[in-house]
Scaffold this active site. Structure first.
Site, PDB file in Angstrom:
ATOM      1  N   GLU A  15       7.493   0.523   5.123  1.00 53.75           N
ATOM      2  CA  GLU A  15       6.902  -0.542   5.928  1.00 53.75           C
ATOM      3  C   GLU A  15       7.051  -1.849   5.163  1.00 53.75           C
ATOM      4  O   GLU A  15       6.757  -1.905   3.958  1.00 53.75           O
ATOM      5  CB  GLU A  15       5.396  -0.232   6.159  1.00 53.75           C
TER       6      GLU A  15
ATOM      7  N   HIS B  84       3.883   6.906   4.085  1.00 54.92           N
ATOM      8  CA  HIS B  84       4.853   5.824   3.909  1.00 54.92           C
ATOM      9  C   HIS B  84       4.492   4.944   2.717  1.00 54.92           C
ATOM     10  O   HIS B  84       3.376   5.002   2.201  1.00 54.92           O
ATOM     11  CB  HIS B  84       5.007   4.967   5.177  1.00 54.92           C
TER      12      HIS B  84
ATOM     13  N   HIS C  77       0.828  -1.212   0.000  1.00 51.67           N
ATOM     14  CA  HIS C  77       0.000   0.000   0.000  1.00 51.67           C
ATOM     15  C   HIS C  77       0.856   1.253   0.000  1.00 51.67           C
ATOM     16  O   HIS C  77       2.021   1.232   0.388  1.00 51.67           O
ATOM     17  CB  HIS C  77      -0.975   0.023   1.183  1.00 51.67           C
TER      18      HIS C  77
ATOM     19  N   GLN D 139      -3.916   3.477   1.196  1.00 48.99           N
ATOM     20  CA  GLN D 139      -4.318   3.459   2.601  1.00 48.99           C
ATOM     21  C   GLN D 139      -4.466   4.897   3.083  1.00 48.99           C
ATOM     22  O   GLN D 139      -3.482   5.638   3.161  1.00 48.99           O
ATOM     23  CB  GLN D 139      -3.249   2.741   3.438  1.00 48.99           C
TER      24      GLN D 139
ATOM     25  N   GLU E 146      -7.430   3.556   9.712  1.00 50.76           N
ATOM     26  CA  GLU E 146      -7.082   3.465   8.300  1.00 50.76           C
ATOM     27  C   GLU E 146      -8.256   2.936   7.490  1.00 50.76           C
ATOM     28  O   GLU E 146      -9.104   2.210   7.997  1.00 50.76           O
ATOM     29  CB  GLU E 146      -5.871   2.536   8.114  1.00 50.76           C
TER      30      GLU E 146
HETATM   31 CO    CO Z   1       1.054   1.016   6.383  1.00 50.98          CO
END
Ligand code: CO
Length: 161
Positions: free
Chosen positions: A157, A107, A36, A83, A72
């Site tokens: 991530e 991110h 994502h 996301q 989220e």
């Molecule tokens: Co994330």
């Protein structure tokens, strides 16, 4: 020489594993997919409406992750997600991000087969990490964050499904 004879650098079938991690890095790509792209937003409902009204995007999953102080919403795009991320409390890292930078990309999450292996590869290159060990993420995933100053100025991530 025919271009077809050029060796795929990832094809290490005849190498043994004894020098794995020494200088050359992993012997295969560890990032298998974009899981994502996370976008920090002030108001989750407004952001979902904007994506729906503009792109016809549909929320596939919504979750409060109390440990991270975020809520989220995941909007599917092919095999990946956008996301939308909003803080649930003032001391959440995402709240601080919004304060500092405003709304925007927070991110990038890469899917990996083995989160511990990918995190070890990051540490083996001497890069600073946020999570010293894999931990539970949303959707029952296992995740670890790499520090934004580690690799190309991006908070990364690592996500294992
Ligand atoms: Co994330």
């Amino acid at each position: 020489m025919s271009p077809l004879a050029v060796r795929n650098p990832y094809d290490n079938a005849d190498d043994d594993d004894s020098h794995h991690g020494e200088g050359g890095g992993p012997d295969r790509p560890l990032l298998t997919e974009i899981d994502h792209i996370a976008i920090a937003v002030h108001d989750l409902g407004d952001a979902i409406d904007t994506y729906r009204e503009t792109f016809g995007a549909v929320v596939e999953h919504r979750e409060v992750v109390e440990s991270d102080g975020v809520e989220e919403a995941l909007l599917r795009v092919a095999e990946s997600y956008v996301q939308l991320l909003t803080p649930t409390r003032d001391d959440s890292p995402v709240a601080k991000y919004l304060e500092r930078k405003g709304e925007g990309i927070h991110h990038v999450a890469y899917r990996v087969d083995d989160c511990a292996e990918a995190l070890a590869a990051v540490k083996a290159q001497g890069h600073p990490v946020i999570d010293d060990a894999p931990r539970p993420g949303s959707r029952g995933t296992t995740v670890a964050f790499v520090h934004p100053r580690a690799i190309c100025g991006t908070l990364i991530e690592l996500v294992q499904e």
